[in-house]
Design a protein around this motif. Sequence first.
Motif, PDB file in Angstrom:
ATOM      1  N   PHE A 115       0.825  -1.203   0.000  1.00  0.00           N
ATOM      2  CA  PHE A 115       0.000   0.000   0.000  1.00  0.00           C
ATOM      3  C   PHE A 115       0.860   1.255   0.000  1.00  0.00           C
ATOM      4  O   PHE A 115       0.570   2.220  -0.715  1.00  0.00           O
ATOM      5  N   TRP A 119      -0.084   3.056  -3.480  1.00  0.00           N
ATOM      6  CA  TRP A 119      -1.194   3.997  -3.315  1.00  0.00           C
ATOM      7  C   TRP A 119      -0.829   5.392  -3.799  1.00  0.00           C
ATOM      8  O   TRP A 119       0.257   5.902  -3.543  1.00  0.00           O
ATOM      9  N   PHE A 143      -5.399   3.679  -5.589  1.00  0.00           N
ATOM     10  CA  PHE A 143      -5.147   2.256  -5.415  1.00  0.00           C
ATOM     11  C   PHE A 143      -6.285   1.445  -6.015  1.00  0.00           C
ATOM     12  O   PHE A 143      -7.446   1.781  -5.808  1.00  0.00           O
TER      13      PHE A 143
END
Length: 227
Positions: A115, A119, A143
């Motif tokens: 992440f 992201w 994302f």
Amino acid sequence: MLTTTAHLYIRRPSPTTAEFTVTTRPALTLPLRLALLSLSILRLTLFFVILFTLYTRFLTTSSLHSSPETNPLLLALASHLHTLHLSPAGQALTRLVAPIPAWLLAGISIPLLCFTVAWELHTSESLLVLRGLGIQTSTTGGFPWGSWRPATRFIPTEKIRDVLINEAFRGFEVRYYLVVVVEGEEDVVVVFPKLLPRRKIVEAVWRGVRGCLYEANDGMWYGVGKG
């Protein structure tokens, strides 16, 4: 402050080329630049903390340190990580994560690690129109998309049957979206599928696309509907 509602930018590098970009990125003012810098530092810090946590739990006893075939860069990295692991902060982190089951630690850390890398705060979708060649759609950010992996598609002019505005219900709201009818395909190609901008933007892009692809007088549409 960090994001805004989807708005339109129009770029016209030549009379036969136009790019329409819908984005949630606001104007880059000084406060926004500072906020984005702070967020980047926070993400980078979190990335290295998670990476070091995984190292202290799973790789401290690895044969990476002693294998003669290991890449020198990996050996140098392992050496620095080992030094950090022996520091008071490293030992404190080791004691903190020791009671956590390995499967739970990996199940939490690996998604968070991905992440922090993948992201993107802002989402941008663009439509590039090249008269005589075709159109290209592109989506970056948000994302699971990332700026390092844009989702793009090119449609040649001879495959474009029409460019239309459709409407559909989204909950109790009527939404308008731009579609490209492609020859030989049952499904239409939705332009700006992630952001689905408001009607004013959709109509401005529709006029611009048709003006660039088909109409002789390009100056009639340029600059309409920005914002």
